[in-house]
Write a protein that holds these residues in place. Sequence first.
Motif, short mmCIF file in Angstrom:
data_model
loop_
_atom_site.label_atom_id
_atom_site.label_comp_id
_atom_site.label_asym_id
_atom_site.label_seq_id
_atom_site.Cartn_x
_atom_site.Cartn_y
_atom_site.Cartn_z
N LEU A 102 -8.31 46.00 -8.50
CA LEU A 102 -8.76 44.42 -8.26
C LEU A 102 -8.10 43.87 -7.24
O LEU A 102 -7.07 43.91 -6.74
CB LEU A 102 -7.95 44.02 -9.63
CG LEU A 102 -8.33 44.65 -10.90
CD1 LEU A 102 -7.58 43.85 -12.20
CD2 LEU A 102 -9.90 44.72 -11.29
N ILE A 103 -9.11 42.86 -6.62
CA ILE A 103 -8.80 42.43 -5.33
C ILE A 103 -8.60 40.71 -5.83
O ILE A 103 -9.53 40.27 -6.58
CB ILE A 103 -9.81 42.36 -4.33
CG1 ILE A 103 -10.19 43.95 -3.94
CG2 ILE A 103 -9.42 41.54 -3.17
CD1 ILE A 103 -9.06 44.63 -3.23
N TRP A 104 -7.46 40.07 -4.94
CA TRP A 104 -7.13 38.70 -5.43
C TRP A 104 -6.93 38.03 -4.28
O TRP A 104 -6.17 38.34 -3.31
CB TRP A 104 -5.98 38.46 -6.49
CG TRP A 104 -5.94 39.41 -7.37
CD1 TRP A 104 -5.62 40.91 -7.64
CD2 TRP A 104 -6.41 39.20 -9.01
NE1 TRP A 104 -5.63 41.35 -8.98
CE2 TRP A 104 -6.34 40.44 -9.88
CE3 TRP A 104 -6.74 38.04 -9.64
CZ2 TRP A 104 -6.27 40.47 -11.22
CZ3 TRP A 104 -6.96 37.94 -11.10
CH2 TRP A 104 -6.92 39.17 -11.73
N ARG A 138 -9.58 35.98 -13.53
CA ARG A 138 -10.78 36.54 -12.99
C ARG A 138 -10.53 37.02 -11.54
O ARG A 138 -10.26 36.25 -10.56
CB ARG A 138 -12.10 35.75 -13.06
CG ARG A 138 -13.30 36.46 -12.67
CD ARG A 138 -14.30 35.74 -13.22
NE ARG A 138 -14.65 34.55 -12.40
CZ ARG A 138 -15.28 34.25 -11.45
NH1 ARG A 138 -16.11 35.33 -10.95
NH2 ARG A 138 -15.55 33.21 -10.72
N PRO A 139 -10.49 38.62 -11.44
CA PRO A 139 -10.27 38.89 -9.86
C PRO A 139 -11.37 38.41 -9.20
O PRO A 139 -12.59 38.13 -9.60
CB PRO A 139 -10.59 40.45 -10.22
CG PRO A 139 -10.09 40.75 -11.65
CD PRO A 139 -10.61 39.50 -12.40
N LEU A 152 -12.54 40.17 -6.68
CA LEU A 152 -13.42 41.42 -6.39
C LEU A 152 -12.99 42.47 -7.28
O LEU A 152 -11.67 42.66 -7.60
CB LEU A 152 -13.47 41.78 -5.06
CG LEU A 152 -14.14 41.15 -3.89
CD1 LEU A 152 -13.72 41.68 -2.38
CD2 LEU A 152 -15.69 40.88 -4.19
N ILE A 153 -13.88 43.43 -7.83
CA ILE A 153 -13.52 44.64 -8.44
C ILE A 153 -13.91 45.76 -7.70
O ILE A 153 -15.46 45.75 -7.47
CB ILE A 153 -14.22 44.54 -10.02
CG1 ILE A 153 -13.50 43.49 -10.72
CG2 ILE A 153 -13.97 45.88 -10.70
CD1 ILE A 153 -14.28 43.26 -12.09
N LEU A 154 -13.17 46.76 -7.22
CA LEU A 154 -13.71 47.90 -6.68
C LEU A 154 -13.93 49.27 -7.46
O LEU A 154 -12.95 49.38 -8.36
CB LEU A 154 -12.66 48.33 -5.39
CG LEU A 154 -12.39 47.05 -4.70
CD1 LEU A 154 -11.30 47.65 -3.50
CD2 LEU A 154 -13.27 46.31 -3.92
N THR A 155 -15.09 49.58 -7.65
CA THR A 155 -15.36 50.77 -8.50
C THR A 155 -15.56 51.86 -7.84
O THR A 155 -15.99 51.95 -6.75
CB THR A 155 -16.65 50.38 -9.36
OG1 THR A 155 -17.65 50.36 -8.62
CG2 THR A 155 -16.51 48.89 -10.11
N GLY A 156 -15.52 53.12 -8.62
CA GLY A 156 -15.83 54.30 -7.88
C GLY A 156 -14.92 55.27 -8.34
O GLY A 156 -15.38 56.73 -8.51
N HIS A 157 -13.85 55.22 -9.24
CA HIS A 157 -13.02 56.23 -9.96
C HIS A 157 -13.57 56.32 -11.16
O HIS A 157 -14.40 55.51 -11.70
CB HIS A 157 -11.78 55.75 -10.27
CG HIS A 157 -10.61 55.87 -8.90
ND1 HIS A 157 -10.33 57.19 -8.54
CD2 HIS A 157 -10.00 55.08 -8.33
CE1 HIS A 157 -9.46 56.94 -7.55
NE2 HIS A 157 -9.26 55.80 -7.26
N SER A 187 -16.78 39.01 -12.21
CA SER A 187 -16.27 39.08 -10.99
C SER A 187 -17.40 40.11 -10.34
O SER A 187 -17.83 41.13 -10.71
CB SER A 187 -14.91 39.85 -10.64
OG SER A 187 -13.89 39.04 -11.65
N PRO A 188 -17.61 39.85 -8.71
CA PRO A 188 -18.51 40.78 -8.11
C PRO A 188 -17.85 42.01 -7.81
O PRO A 188 -16.62 42.29 -8.07
CB PRO A 188 -18.62 40.06 -6.76
CG PRO A 188 -17.83 39.17 -6.82
CD PRO A 188 -17.10 38.80 -7.97
N SER A 189 -18.62 43.14 -7.84
CA SER A 189 -18.18 44.52 -7.80
C SER A 189 -18.53 45.23 -6.23
O SER A 189 -19.48 44.81 -5.91
CB SER A 189 -18.43 45.45 -9.03
OG SER A 189 -19.87 45.50 -9.13
N VAL A 190 -17.88 45.99 -6.11
CA VAL A 190 -17.95 46.62 -4.67
C VAL A 190 -17.89 48.06 -5.06
O VAL A 190 -17.08 48.80 -5.59
CB VAL A 190 -17.10 46.49 -3.59
CG1 VAL A 190 -17.32 47.08 -2.30
CG2 VAL A 190 -16.96 44.95 -3.46
#
Length: 501
Positions: A184-186, A204-205, A207-212, A273-276
């Motif tokens: 989570l990016i804040w 609400r973060p 950004l949310i970084l996905t991949g795991h 939140s947008p995800s990356v």
Amino acid sequence: MESEGAAAAASPEASGGTVTPAAKKRGRKPKIKEDSQTQQQSGGKMKESSGKKTKQSVDEKYTQWKGLVPILYDWLANHNLVWPSLSCRWGPQLDQATYKNRQRLYLSEQTDGSVPNTLVIANCKVVKPRVAAAEHISQFNEEAGSPFVKKYKTIIHPGEVNRIRELPQNSKIIATHTDSPDVLIWDVETQPNRHAVLGAATSRPDLILTGHQDNAEFALAMCPTEPFVLSGGKDKSVVLWSIQDHITTVGTDSKSSGSIIKHTGEGGDKTESPSVGPRGVYHGHDDTVEDVAFSPTSAQEFCSVGDDSCLILWDARTGTSPVTKVEKTHDGDLHCVDWNPHDDNLILTGSADNTVRLYDRRNLTSNGVGTPIYKFEGHKAAVLCVQWCPDKSSFFGSSAEDGLLNIWDYDRVSKKSDRAAKSPAGLFFQHAGHRDKVVDYHWNAADPWTIVSVSDDCETTGGGGTLQIWRMSDLIYRPEEEVLAELETFKSHVMTCASKP
């Protein structure tokens, strides 16, 4: 100065208490810190005889340490935490005054579910060197907050905060790990202040970084040269993201109120939140990845350690397979790693085998087995955190489940003196102010010899945690000839004053 003596003095024992075996999961079930009367009424008894002996030993060592505070420290602030914080990080410096600087501090509250888990943004007054009076710094109440630490903002975090890391290019952007696959990016300055009550919706973060593909709980790093994020998890993978396209230059000045996270696109659900997605996913570990670190000179190079006892070096330019895999780096699970910001050949690792090991990337293995430059042995329980000093290339710290935070100087390994024969080689200073495991600490880049450290006090004091901000006396780390010259001047001044009628 001959500081191995200071190391021995700062740890008033020679650490002999009962050692608790290292837990596989580093975060205990949190407990709120209660006062002693409540603990007695609720039957909070220590585990009979062995538990009582351990607590007595901890209390005795702590009392001895507290008596040495005016001698060993230039400044120390002790702040009681109602809930444990598993991570602590310095944020940006806000302003400077004659005697104190004001700086952001990032903490968390790991609760038992009766109230939400939170990410805490605090303001800290950092007393400048040689300002605090010696008789004042040891006069603190362990059960009270510190006047130097004030909560500024609360963010209700989705799940407990296991790890906090700030973006070096802009420390108002932070990343957090929780018990989920996402990072989570804040943008902590633009996040609204929340009141943490049971049932409150989570923040609400940005950004949310996905991949795991499985939970990623502890391994987290931010790149010093580019806005890249690195993570490791239970899926045995290391994941790399770039958040370059999601950051604006607005708000990089500490006085600006603008958002530094771009929310691109029109329409859509504004409540999500947008995800990356990842820039790369790297496979090579055979067990959970416990920590990661970027090279100080290249955003494309990084390293990772895990419960498979391996240290792996990666290069994003050459693919997703390891460049170098060092097996049997330690005799146990690896918990932490750090790359020297002054010399990119040197890498530190810390392990459940109670040791810290120093590796040179040019000569990592012999017959496939890790060959460290040196093995530092000064802890009596699992090492949880290692970090290089931002000010001096040969200095680093290590914190562990034995409640100690050791400061080391590897240049002194070959210069061990007879006077310090009982202390481990290279041990420079030992901070013994915590009474339970020191789960995280952080050198202050804006004031390099000032350190913030946190302990999870669930086993020794009934719950909660302790935050300490401290700076050892500069007479300990300054060059010996410089210190002796100052002491000689002071001696002359004392003698002159004593001779006056």
